[in-house]
Enzyme design. Sequence first.
Site, PDB file in Angstrom:
ATOM      1  N   GLU A  46       0.835  -1.223   0.000  1.00 48.25           N
ATOM      2  CA  GLU A  46       0.000   0.000   0.000  1.00 48.25           C
ATOM      3  C   GLU A  46       0.861   1.261   0.000  1.00 48.25           C
ATOM      4  O   GLU A  46       0.557   2.230   0.696  1.00 48.25           O
ATOM      5  CB  GLU A  46      -0.930   0.018   1.221  1.00 48.25           C
ATOM      6  CG  GLU A  46      -2.202  -0.780   1.060  1.00 48.25           C
ATOM      7  CD  GLU A  46      -3.117  -0.229  -0.034  1.00 48.25           C
ATOM      8  OE1 GLU A  46      -3.043   0.965  -0.345  1.00 48.25           O
ATOM      9  OE2 GLU A  46      -3.886  -1.017  -0.581  1.00 48.25           O
TER      10      GLU A  46
HETATM   11  C1  LIG Z   1       2.634  -9.686   0.759  1.00 46.73           C
HETATM   12  C2  LIG Z   1       2.402  -8.636  -0.284  1.00 46.73           C
HETATM   13  C3  LIG Z   1       1.113  -8.397  -0.723  1.00 46.73           C
HETATM   14  C4  LIG Z   1       0.883  -7.486  -1.756  1.00 46.73           C
HETATM   15  N1  LIG Z   1      -0.378  -7.363  -2.292  1.00 46.73           N
HETATM   16  C5  LIG Z   1      -0.543  -6.632  -3.421  1.00 46.73           C
HETATM   17  C6  LIG Z   1      -1.794  -6.649  -4.127  1.00 46.73           C
HETATM   18  O1  LIG Z   1      -2.758  -7.294  -3.707  1.00 46.73           O
HETATM   19  N2  LIG Z   1      -1.896  -5.947  -5.283  1.00 46.73           N
HETATM   20  C7  LIG Z   1      -0.857  -5.225  -5.787  1.00 46.73           C
HETATM   21  O2  LIG Z   1      -1.005  -4.611  -6.836  1.00 46.73           O
HETATM   22  N3  LIG Z   1       0.353  -5.195  -5.154  1.00 46.73           N
HETATM   23  C8  LIG Z   1       0.522  -5.876  -3.988  1.00 46.73           C
HETATM   24  N4  LIG Z   1       1.735  -5.867  -3.337  1.00 46.73           N
HETATM   25  C9  LIG Z   1       2.844  -5.128  -3.953  1.00 46.73           C
HETATM   26  C10 LIG Z   1       3.314  -3.945  -3.143  1.00 46.73           C
HETATM   27  O3  LIG Z   1       2.392  -2.911  -3.230  1.00 46.73           O
HETATM   28  C11 LIG Z   1       4.719  -3.602  -3.668  1.00 46.73           C
HETATM   29  O4  LIG Z   1       5.598  -4.589  -3.212  1.00 46.73           O
HETATM   30  C12 LIG Z   1       5.160  -2.230  -3.247  1.00 46.73           C
HETATM   31  O5  LIG Z   1       4.388  -1.244  -3.877  1.00 46.73           O
HETATM   32  C13 LIG Z   1       6.644  -1.991  -3.540  1.00 46.73           C
HETATM   33  O6  LIG Z   1       6.956  -2.316  -4.855  1.00 46.73           O
HETATM   34  P1  LIG Z   1       8.231  -3.250  -5.160  1.00 46.73           P
HETATM   35  O7  LIG Z   1       8.082  -4.481  -4.354  1.00 46.73           O
HETATM   36  O8  LIG Z   1       8.346  -3.382  -6.623  1.00 46.73           O
HETATM   37  O9  LIG Z   1       9.435  -2.440  -4.564  1.00 46.73           O
HETATM   38  P2  LIG Z   1      10.189  -1.216  -5.259  1.00 46.73           P
HETATM   39  O10 LIG Z   1       9.191  -0.269  -5.790  1.00 46.73           O
HETATM   40  O11 LIG Z   1      11.229  -1.747  -6.170  1.00 46.73           O
HETATM   41  O12 LIG Z   1      10.885  -0.551  -3.996  1.00 46.73           O
HETATM   42  C14 LIG Z   1      12.061  -1.069  -3.384  1.00 46.73           C
HETATM   43  C15 LIG Z   1      12.586  -0.037  -2.392  1.00 46.73           C
HETATM   44  O13 LIG Z   1      12.950   1.154  -3.092  1.00 46.73           O
HETATM   45  C16 LIG Z   1      12.257   2.276  -2.566  1.00 46.73           C
HETATM   46  N5  LIG Z   1      11.889   3.175  -3.655  1.00 46.73           N
HETATM   47  C17 LIG Z   1      11.315   2.853  -4.830  1.00 46.73           C
HETATM   48  N6  LIG Z   1      11.088   3.952  -5.550  1.00 46.73           N
HETATM   49  C18 LIG Z   1      11.513   4.997  -4.825  1.00 46.73           C
HETATM   50  C19 LIG Z   1      11.542   6.406  -5.032  1.00 46.73           C
HETATM   51  N7  LIG Z   1      11.051   6.960  -6.142  1.00 46.73           N
HETATM   52  N8  LIG Z   1      12.043   7.181  -4.050  1.00 46.73           N
HETATM   53  C20 LIG Z   1      12.517   6.650  -2.923  1.00 46.73           C
HETATM   54  N9  LIG Z   1      12.531   5.318  -2.681  1.00 46.73           N
HETATM   55  C21 LIG Z   1      12.014   4.505  -3.612  1.00 46.73           C
HETATM   56  C22 LIG Z   1      11.040   1.722  -1.883  1.00 46.73           C
HETATM   57  O14 LIG Z   1      10.555   2.589  -0.866  1.00 46.73           O
HETATM   58  C23 LIG Z   1      11.554   0.393  -1.363  1.00 46.73           C
HETATM   59  O15 LIG Z   1      12.142   0.573  -0.111  1.00 46.73           O
HETATM   60  C24 LIG Z   1       1.963  -6.744  -2.278  1.00 46.73           C
HETATM   61  C25 LIG Z   1       3.255  -6.936  -1.775  1.00 46.73           C
HETATM   62  C26 LIG Z   1       3.487  -7.878  -0.806  1.00 46.73           C
HETATM   63  C27 LIG Z   1       4.890  -8.100  -0.319  1.00 46.73           C
END
Ligand SMILES: Cc1cc2nc3c(=O)[nH]c(=O)nc-3n(C[C@H](O)[C@H](O)[C@H](O)COP(=O)(O)OP(=O)(O)OC[C@H]3O[C@@H](n4cnc5c(N)ncnc54)[C@H](O)[C@@H]3O)c2cc1C
Length: 605
Positions: free
Chosen positions: A456
């Site tokens: 989220e």
């Molecule tokens: C158990 C679980 C349930 C989930 N359920 C859903 C779901 O039902 N539907 C859905 O659509 N998604 C879902 N998600 C996805 C979740 O919303 C994403 O994992 C999250 O948005 C982060 O994306 P990412 O994992 O690609 O990490 P990334 O976006 O790659 O981020 C990695 C790190 O880099 C940082 N970062 C990235 N961009 C920036 C920036 N511009 N500035 C500063 N820091 C940054 C982040 O804060 C983080 O610490 C779920 C995830 C998990 C683990």
Amino acid sequence: MRAILDFLLYDWLHADQLTQRPRFADHSRETFDAVLDTCERIAREKYAPFNRTVDIEEPRFDGEKVILPRATHEANRAYAESGMLSAAQDYDEGGMQLPYTIEAAANAFFGLASVSIGSSMLTKGNANLLLVHGTEAQKAVFARNEFNGRFSGTMCLSEPQAGSSLSDITTRAVPDGPDFESYPLGPRYRLKGNKMWISAGEHELTENIIHLVLAKIPGPDGKLIPGTRGISLFIVPKKLVDAQGRLTGERNDVALAGLNHKLGWRGTTNTLLNFGEGKFPVGGQPGAIGYLVGRRHEGLRCMFHMMNEARIGVGTAAVMLGMAGYYASLEYAKNRPQGRPVGPAGKDASQPQVRIIEHADVKRMLLAQKSYCEGALALELYCARLVDDQRTAAPEAADEARLLLEVLTPIAKSWPSEWCLEANSLAIQVHGGYGYTRDFPVEQYWRDNRLNMIHEGTHGIQATDLLGRKVVMEGGRGLQLLAARVNATMERAIQRPDLAEHANALGKALQDVGSATKAAWATGNPGEALANAVPYMQAFGHMVLAWIWLDVALAVPAGFSVAADQGRLGAARYFFHYELPKIGAWLNVVRTRDATCAQLPEEAF
Ligand SMILES: Cc1cc2nc3c(=O)[nH]c(=O)nc-3n(C[C@H](O)[C@H](O)[C@H](O)COP(=O)(O)OP(=O)(O)OC[C@H]3O[C@@H](n4cnc5c(N)ncnc54)[C@H](O)[C@@H]3O)c2cc1C
């Protein structure tokens, strides 16, 4: 727990006054209490006993179906039968027109009992979105069948290569034939792409799963439009349905590519889904059938409609996991004999051992948990009340609630995710070595809670949203509204001798946050301002929680006589003495736009 909710709902927030509004006129404290009673009972009987079961019996795929423990099926059935899926909906929709404040409070019991068994929050969010943006047919076929528990819902935003940055999604949607606009369930498209991390993306709990999917409709040149502008929203059912909502017997082209094996929250399946790869061709062709929701290219706007509630839901889940750890460690501390008190003459080994709750440091750890979790619960209920105000208060108050929610929502989501997780860590610490084993429940609470800073909107993304957008939007009016409410609390508290010192400390914190906000933006360079967005959010959150605690303390009658009130004032005092002073360090780097992290070259790491 019930006593805390009752105090916060009625003695503090005066939730019973909501019955004076036309929408809630048929309700009373009795009907609110009946809902709380029902949820408390279902949580106790159908959720709590199976919290460990769902952790151990992780979802598994047998090649055809995803298998979940029987308890999960029963818990989901009990929840749907209680009517809670549609509790907030209109009477005409089969709902109870329950205020969101009461709904949020009632749902808290499930978070405390077993946070991951149910995925009802997603189903409700999905159906609510369709009520606002869907056509009449989409509402009747999809939303209503989600509210009655026949279907469940998902939110498919993330992709393997696009999480925080949704503008980079690559799932495509192309019109399904020349007469694609003539289908009763909406303009029909074919989708192709991969969606990662989809919670509750595959299971047999309901007759059908309704995926809400973000995808891009290519421009006339066949290329995807860069940025979020090109994103549209689609309903993609796992099994195809006719215009009356009956299953046609045909599978849609949505395939489970794999289950994610998670640290915690294992009661809910988490999936990688392939859309349109041809595993289940429809009409002999690959491509998942999706019906457009709302207008083309406005998908993200539609999706964000439900964000405030989703984020309050995540925050509340984090709070309740914190509470669960607090109760477990409190119980343990009352029973574990270890060590002796230190008197003026040191320790006397001939004396019997004391229980660890008698040691000042253990009390510190318990009081920290209590102040984080009860304070954060109050914040979540406050925000829930703002949701009700936004919908049902007089226009001016409704608009004020909207703007306050904009500012407070990042805190409601992120503060408990960080500090109630810290509470879980302290609960493990109180247990000593036992806390580090699976023989006690606290390690699972920590693992379950670790998710909340990630999904989220990650912590970093929420912080950027707060400092980059929310506190500056509409000329900073949201921050001013918040300051006015904080000041009003301070003015009342200054009259009470036992709270005046806290009121002064809060006044200083509010000023410091205000001046740091200005200093962060002094050069107008977002790169400089936002480099320390997380410390800013931490300080902002601590100031908000101090305000909430002071306001809650004001609801404790002077000359109180019950231990619970003593506990509330003790937790408030803890927050002011041990927590609020931390904001100085956080705000310092914000104010000076400290570039220690931002400017360290990659090679230096
Ligand atoms: C158990 C679980 C349930 C989930 N359920 C859903 C779901 O039902 N539907 C859905 O659509 N998604 C879902 N998600 C996805 C979740 O919303 C994403 O994992 C999250 O948005 C982060 O994306 P990412 O994992 O690609 O990490 P990334 O976006 O790659 O981020 C990695 C790190 O880099 C940082 N970062 C990235 N961009 C920036 C920036 N511009 N500035 C500063 N820091 C940054 C982040 O804060 C983080 O610490 C779920 C995830 C998990 C683990």
